[in-house]
Design a protein around this motif. Sequence first.
Motif, PDB file in Angstrom:
ATOM      1  N   THR A   1       1.803  19.732  23.645  1.00 29.09           N
ATOM      2  CA  THR A   1       2.851  19.725  22.668  1.00 29.09           C
ATOM      3  C   THR A   1       3.933  19.136  23.076  1.00 29.09           C
ATOM      4  N   GLU A   2       5.249  19.137  22.447  1.00 30.24           N
ATOM      5  CA  GLU A   2       6.589  18.690  23.004  1.00 30.24           C
ATOM      6  C   GLU A   2       7.053  19.527  23.951  1.00 30.24           C
ATOM      7  N   SER A   3       6.711  20.645  24.037  1.00 34.22           N
ATOM      8  CA  SER A   3       7.332  21.639  24.961  1.00 34.22           C
ATOM      9  C   SER A   3       6.743  21.303  26.266  1.00 34.22           C
ATOM     10  N   HIS A   4       5.700  20.612  26.448  1.00 36.09           N
ATOM     11  CA  HIS A   4       5.058  20.316  27.832  1.00 36.09           C
ATOM     12  C   HIS A   4       6.068  19.315  28.657  1.00 36.09           C
ATOM     13  N   ILE A   5       6.990  18.565  27.775  1.00 34.88           N
ATOM     14  CA  ILE A   5       7.900  17.757  28.207  1.00 34.88           C
ATOM     15  C   ILE A   5       9.147  18.498  29.182  1.00 34.88           C
ATOM     16  N   CYS A   6       8.995  18.265  30.379  1.00 36.14           N
ATOM     17  CA  CYS A   6      10.072  18.870  31.143  1.00 36.14           C
ATOM     18  C   CYS A   6      11.597  18.566  30.880  1.00 36.14           C
ATOM     19  N   GLY A   7      11.640  17.238  30.770  1.00 38.42           N
ATOM     20  CA  GLY A   7      12.924  16.674  30.316  1.00 38.42           C
ATOM     21  C   GLY A   7      12.609  15.099  30.804  1.00 38.42           C
ATOM     22  N   GLU A   8      13.957  14.642  30.704  1.00 35.97           N
ATOM     23  CA  GLU A   8      14.122  13.051  30.796  1.00 35.97           C
ATOM     24  C   GLU A   8      14.587  12.891  32.212  1.00 35.97           C
ATOM     25  N   ILE A   9      14.300  11.784  33.083  1.00 35.39           N
ATOM     26  CA  ILE A   9      14.485  11.379  34.302  1.00 35.39           C
ATOM     27  C   ILE A   9      15.857  11.470  34.842  1.00 35.39           C
ATOM     28  N   GLY A  10      16.384  10.870  33.802  1.00 34.90           N
ATOM     29  CA  GLY A  10      18.306  11.038  33.976  1.00 34.90           C
ATOM     30  C   GLY A  10      18.686  12.384  34.355  1.00 34.90           C
ATOM     31  N   ASP A  11      18.062  13.347  33.608  1.00 33.66           N
ATOM     32  CA  ASP A  11      18.438  14.862  33.690  1.00 33.66           C
ATOM     33  C   ASP A  11      18.066  15.376  34.893  1.00 33.66           C
ATOM     34  N   LEU A  12      16.894  14.835  35.463  1.00 39.22           N
ATOM     35  CA  LEU A  12      16.329  14.994  36.792  1.00 39.22           C
ATOM     36  C   LEU A  12      17.288  14.682  37.882  1.00 39.22           C
ATOM     37  N   ILE A  13      17.558  13.378  37.741  1.00 39.68           N
ATOM     38  CA  ILE A  13      18.587  12.593  38.859  1.00 39.68           C
ATOM     39  C   ILE A  13      19.587  13.522  38.987  1.00 39.68           C
ATOM     40  N   LEU A  14      20.351  13.867  37.910  1.00 35.35           N
ATOM     41  CA  LEU A  14      21.476  14.543  37.829  1.00 35.35           C
ATOM     42  C   LEU A  14      21.442  16.088  38.223  1.00 35.35           C
ATOM     43  N   GLY A  15      20.186  16.415  38.398  1.00 30.03           N
ATOM     44  CA  GLY A  15      19.962  18.017  38.887  1.00 30.03           C
ATOM     45  C   GLY A  15      20.004  19.034  37.562  1.00 30.03           C
ATOM     46  N   LYS A  16      20.069  18.517  36.308  1.00 35.62           N
ATOM     47  CA  LYS A  16      20.026  19.394  35.094  1.00 35.62           C
ATOM     48  C   LYS A  16      18.919  20.199  35.043  1.00 35.62           C
ATOM     49  N   ILE A  17      17.841  19.495  35.491  1.00 32.81           N
ATOM     50  CA  ILE A  17      16.517  20.083  35.424  1.00 32.81           C
ATOM     51  C   ILE A  17      15.804  20.249  36.750  1.00 32.81           C
ATOM     52  N   GLU A  18      14.801  20.938  36.816  1.00 29.21           N
ATOM     53  CA  GLU A  18      13.984  21.222  37.891  1.00 29.21           C
ATOM     54  C   GLU A  18      12.867  20.146  38.183  1.00 29.21           C
ATOM     55  N   GLY A  19      12.599  19.502  39.252  1.00 25.87           N
ATOM     56  CA  GLY A  19      11.501  18.652  39.416  1.00 25.87           C
ATOM     57  C   GLY A  19      10.399  19.445  40.053  1.00 25.87           C
ATOM     58  N   ARG A  20       9.771  18.579  40.694  1.00 22.66           N
ATOM     59  CA  ARG A  20       8.594  19.063  41.753  1.00 22.66           C
ATOM     60  C   ARG A  20       9.162  20.670  42.422  1.00 22.66           C
ATOM     61  N   THR A  21       7.877  21.655  42.206  1.00 24.60           N
ATOM     62  CA  THR A  21       8.604  22.893  43.075  1.00 24.60           C
ATOM     63  C   THR A  21       7.518  23.360  44.126  1.00 24.60           C
ATOM     64  N   SER A  22       6.426  22.715  44.056  1.00 22.76           N
ATOM     65  CA  SER A  22       5.487  22.759  45.088  1.00 22.76           C
ATOM     66  C   SER A  22       4.498  21.596  45.404  1.00 22.76           C
ATOM     67  N   ASN A  23       4.114  21.253  46.638  1.00 22.52           N
ATOM     68  CA  ASN A  23       3.178  20.275  46.745  1.00 22.52           C
ATOM     69  C   ASN A  23       1.747  20.343  46.367  1.00 22.52           C
ATOM     70  N   GLU A  24       1.481  21.260  45.462  1.00 25.69           N
ATOM     71  CA  GLU A  24       0.229  21.426  44.633  1.00 25.69           C
ATOM     72  C   GLU A  24       0.257  20.963  43.451  1.00 25.69           C
ATOM     73  N   GLN A  25       1.373  20.718  42.862  1.00 26.46           N
ATOM     74  CA  GLN A  25       1.768  20.259  41.267  1.00 26.46           C
ATOM     75  C   GLN A  25       1.355  18.833  41.441  1.00 26.46           C
ATOM     76  N   ILE A  26       0.596  18.653  40.097  1.00 22.27           N
ATOM     77  CA  ILE A  26       0.593  17.189  39.936  1.00 22.27           C
ATOM     78  C   ILE A  26       1.680  16.852  38.755  1.00 22.27           C
ATOM     79  N   THR A  27       2.699  15.640  39.090  1.00 26.14           N
ATOM     80  CA  THR A  27       3.615  15.379  38.417  1.00 26.14           C
ATOM     81  C   THR A  27       3.429  13.944  37.732  1.00 26.14           C
ATOM     82  N   ILE A  28       3.941  13.719  36.602  1.00 29.85           N
ATOM     83  CA  ILE A  28       3.937  12.634  35.757  1.00 29.85           C
ATOM     84  C   ILE A  28       5.172  11.964  35.126  1.00 29.85           C
ATOM     85  N   PHE A  29       5.306  10.659  35.337  1.00 35.00           N
ATOM     86  CA  PHE A  29       6.465  10.173  34.735  1.00 35.00           C
ATOM     87  C   PHE A  29       5.958   9.237  33.998  1.00 35.00           C
TER      88      PHE A  29
END
Length: 345
Positions: free
Chosen positions: A286-314
Amino acid sequence: MLFLMMEEVYSMRFLSDNDVRQGLNVPKVIHLVETVYKAKSENNAETWPTIFYDFVPGKADMDIKSGYLKRDKVFGHKTITWFAENEAKQIPTLTGLITVFDAETGRPMGITEASYITGIRTGASGAIGAKYLARQDSETLLVVGSGNQAIFQIACALSALSNLKTVCVAARDQEKLRSLVNSIPQRLQSEFGMNVENVKFEAVKSLEEAVKSSDIIITVTSSRTPIIRREWVKQGTHLSCIGADMAGKQEIDSNLMSQARLYVDDREHCIQVGEIEIPLKEGKITESHICGEIGDLILGKIEGRTSNEQITIFDATGMAILDIYAAKMALQTAAERNFGVKIDI
């Protein structure tokens, strides 16, 4: 006494492919792409609806993308075409034009050839996704696809990710794949001025085995059927999904989406035509799975990877504001160094 009022002569500049290459390089484009992502996060940029047209599905298409950069006071549009069968005709598969306008007067500032800008800024996007979301100890990159975009992804990834030791490339056409891989060191030098030492380049025979052993995967195909299965992807992998930029395209297994931390370049466009389009329609996410936009991540508004086990997708569909800003910077450099063709209008 009669005075004849003459309209002021106004000029703009046209930049060929060679001119654009003089005005842009990999580090500069990575920086400007990050700048645009941040501008969008700060509401200083707008992307407008995209026009897509499939002449022959999977073989020939075009899109018109446009947008507005408020802080830089420019807007514009890009028309880009992709005709796969041009390769057999020995002409470029990707061609187009970018037009940049002054947002204070509405006057055109210039026109640039679009294929190099499209290639290098798209390469920068894939690399930026990995820069901010991949594990810090990532050493192996897999690029899936051997078309026009592959060399740009490789050049930008090597520039942004200093720990890379192995770059693998996978494609269906093994002859084309071997030719590409053998040419990579020379092309990096001649096209991007990059001397890459201590990096191994490999042509992939088994996509499954390559996926299983890769830390970072960048997909740049036109596939409409998933080519990467969930069970192949190991924990801790990062994927930058670049190929899905039109409704119906999909490169990775929908089931992988629900089990990964998911980021996008533009939420609305990705929902409509990105890698997440089909998983959303299937109900896998669902749309709730989207953590946010990459610009928000670059600016530190949202959290990125929090562990070495997570799979991340851009998921990056590409935004016209990236092309417009890159074209503006190329035009600015051309004016400073006096190259390109000046046109009175």
